[in-house]
Design a protein around this motif. Structure first.
Motif, PDB file in Angstrom:
ATOM      1  N   GLY A  22       0.791  -1.226   0.000  1.00 60.93           N
ATOM      2  CA  GLY A  22       0.000   0.000   0.000  1.00 60.93           C
ATOM      3  C   GLY A  22       0.818   1.267   0.000  1.00 60.93           C
ATOM      4  O   GLY A  22       0.282   2.370   0.144  1.00 60.93           O
ATOM      5  N   ARG A  23       2.149   1.150  -0.185  1.00 61.40           N
ATOM      6  CA  ARG A  23       3.000   2.339  -0.216  1.00 61.40           C
ATOM      7  C   ARG A  23       2.947   2.987  -1.598  1.00 61.40           C
ATOM      8  O   ARG A  23       2.950   2.300  -2.619  1.00 61.40           O
ATOM      9  N   LEU A  24       2.918   4.304  -1.616  1.00 62.37           N
ATOM     10  CA  LEU A  24       2.882   5.052  -2.864  1.00 62.37           C
ATOM     11  C   LEU A  24       4.141   4.772  -3.675  1.00 62.37           C
ATOM     12  O   LEU A  24       5.262   4.876  -3.175  1.00 62.37           O
ATOM     13  N   LEU A  25       3.965   4.417  -4.936  1.00 60.65           N
ATOM     14  CA  LEU A  25       5.109   4.144  -5.813  1.00 60.65           C
ATOM     15  C   LEU A  25       5.624   5.444  -6.401  1.00 60.65           C
ATOM     16  O   LEU A  25       4.870   6.213  -7.010  1.00 60.65           O
ATOM     17  N   VAL A  26       6.918   5.711  -6.218  1.00 61.26           N
ATOM     18  CA  VAL A  26       7.522   6.936  -6.737  1.00 61.26           C
ATOM     19  C   VAL A  26       8.807   6.607  -7.480  1.00 61.26           C
ATOM     20  O   VAL A  26       9.402   5.542  -7.297  1.00 61.26           O
TER      21      VAL A  26
END
Length: 413
Positions: A257-261
């Motif tokens: 669920g971590r934002l992909l950057v």
């Protein structure tokens, strides 16, 4: 006509506050007149998360700092919770005390942090130190125990070891058991693990290794093989989880669920969304060696500010560069352990322990806060080792200061 540009920062943790301070302090005089930096956080305090295990154990009575003690005075604070990001409209929806607010942004810095709620059957029967409220409740539960009661700490990582050590030193009348799914502190060299285990033994902490907890009850924890360990209070310090905000907003996330950057900390589809801290996953070589914790979150917040400035000034962004120097553990208030590591976080030969280790650990904890505060007047001053392969230290700070001078010359009246 109002031409003010807005940078919205979601989250007032190590990453969010450092990002806000560096960004605000880096603006030219002209930019300050035309830009608003707004921080959104559920409460008007900064949570010093590296003190939460102390709060639960009773060795400190506070792990919060008023936001105005650490945050640049020109940053606007909205107390509320962001419930939705609207990337197509460049807006966020905030659940505030006076009702929902939709705040438009030109740049969004996503720094919502992490927590550690247990996700196994019966997990609600346990306590956690993943958030301030949870640590307070764990501390209250500890104070209700009587001599001879047993506290089971689940998790063989740094948080679990610090929690068990702090509890045992402060509450010698209690029976403390630390359960690890694998080897205790498995990433440390054998010599380091041996020292930590001997210190835990001196504190009368019983260590159970290679046993996974699969169920928590009010009176016991159950291991994968069916064995039960009596527990009058269970404290969960297992792997961290992140808020569901990015997933709920239909932004690209990893399995956790971590934002992909990207390596510049920008979202691939929405480059004006910039991520920092535990709640993001950095693609590529710049992120493959990184771990959760303030040692990464704070410098990531600093680089998020650098990227935000580059975006607002229409300059090319630079890749994140974070390396490591040491890992440190508190083993109660009078003992500690420090492991020298390479920039890639791989342990080296040098180790420091005992009272000297405790002193270094405490200086690091104090230095994190003072470093974040210093960014209010000296943007780029927060010290960070460079990434593996980088030649010099503080490259991000130099780039920041150089770009500030250039921007000032371009925009000077």
């Amino acid at each position: 006509m109002n031409t003010t540009r807005t940078v919205a920062i979601v989250g007032a943790g190590y990453a969010g506050v450092l990002a806000a301070n560096r960004l605000q302090a880096s603006l030219t005089e002209t930019e300050r007149l035309s830009m608003s930096i707004v921080m959104v956080n559920p409460r008007a305090v900064f949570i010093d998360r590296i003190r939460l295990h102390q709060l639960a154990a009773g060795t400190t009575d506070a792990a919060t700092i008023p936001l105005d003690h650490v945050l640049h005075p020109d940053v606007t604070v909205i107390v509320g919770e962001v419930t939705r990001i609207l990337p197509e409209r460049n807006g966020i929806v905030i659940d505030a005390a006076k009702g929902p607010i939709e705040l438009p942004y030109d740049v969004l810095i996503y720094a919502v942090g992490s927590g550690a709620p247990p996700s196994i059957p019966g997990g609600a029967s346990s306590h956690s130190v993943g958030t301030h409220d949870e640590a307070l409740m764990a501390g209250a539960a500890v104070r209700r125990l009587v001599p001879g009661n047993r506290i089971v700490v689940v998790g063989g990582g740094a948080t679990g070891v610090e929690m068990a050590s702090e509890l045992a030193e402060e509450n010698p009348q209690m029976d403390i058991v630390l359960v690890s799914a694998g080897l205790l502190l498995s990433s440390l060299p054998q010599r380091g693990r041996k020292y930590v285990k001997s210190t835990l033994a001196f504190l009368n902490v019983q260590v159970v290794e290679n046993e996974r907890v699969v169920h928590v009850d009010m009176n016991f924890v159950e291991l994968e093989g069916g064995r039960r360990i009596r527990s009058d209070l269970t404290i969960w310090t297992g792997s961290f989880t992140v808020p569901a905000l990015a997933r709920a907003s239909a932004l690209a996330v990893d399995a956790a669920g971590r934002l992909l950057v990207t390596e510049t900390l920008q979202h691939q589809a929405y480059p004006n969304i910039i991520g920092a801290g535990d709640s993001v996953s950095v693609h590529g070589d710049a992120g493959k060696h990184l771990r959760m914790g303030c040692a990464v979150a704070a410098p990531m917040g600093g680089h998020a500010a650098v990227t935000a400035l580059a975006y607002l000034r229409c300059q090319p962004p630079t890749a994140l560069s974070i390396g490591f120097f040491i890992r440190c553990l508190s083993l109660g208030r009078r003992n500690g352990f420090v492991q020298h590591v390479g920039k890639d976080d791989v342990p080296k030969r040098v180790q420091l322990s005992g009272r000297a280790g405790a002193w270094v650990k405490e200086r690091i904890c104090v230095g994190v806060i003072s470093g974040i505060q210093k960014e209010r007047t000296s943007p780029g001053s927060y010290w960070t080792a460079p990434a593996p392969g980088a030649r010099t230290f503080l490259r991000g700070a130099r780039r920041l200061n150089q770009s500030r001078v250039v921007a000032g010359r371009k925009k000077a009246p």
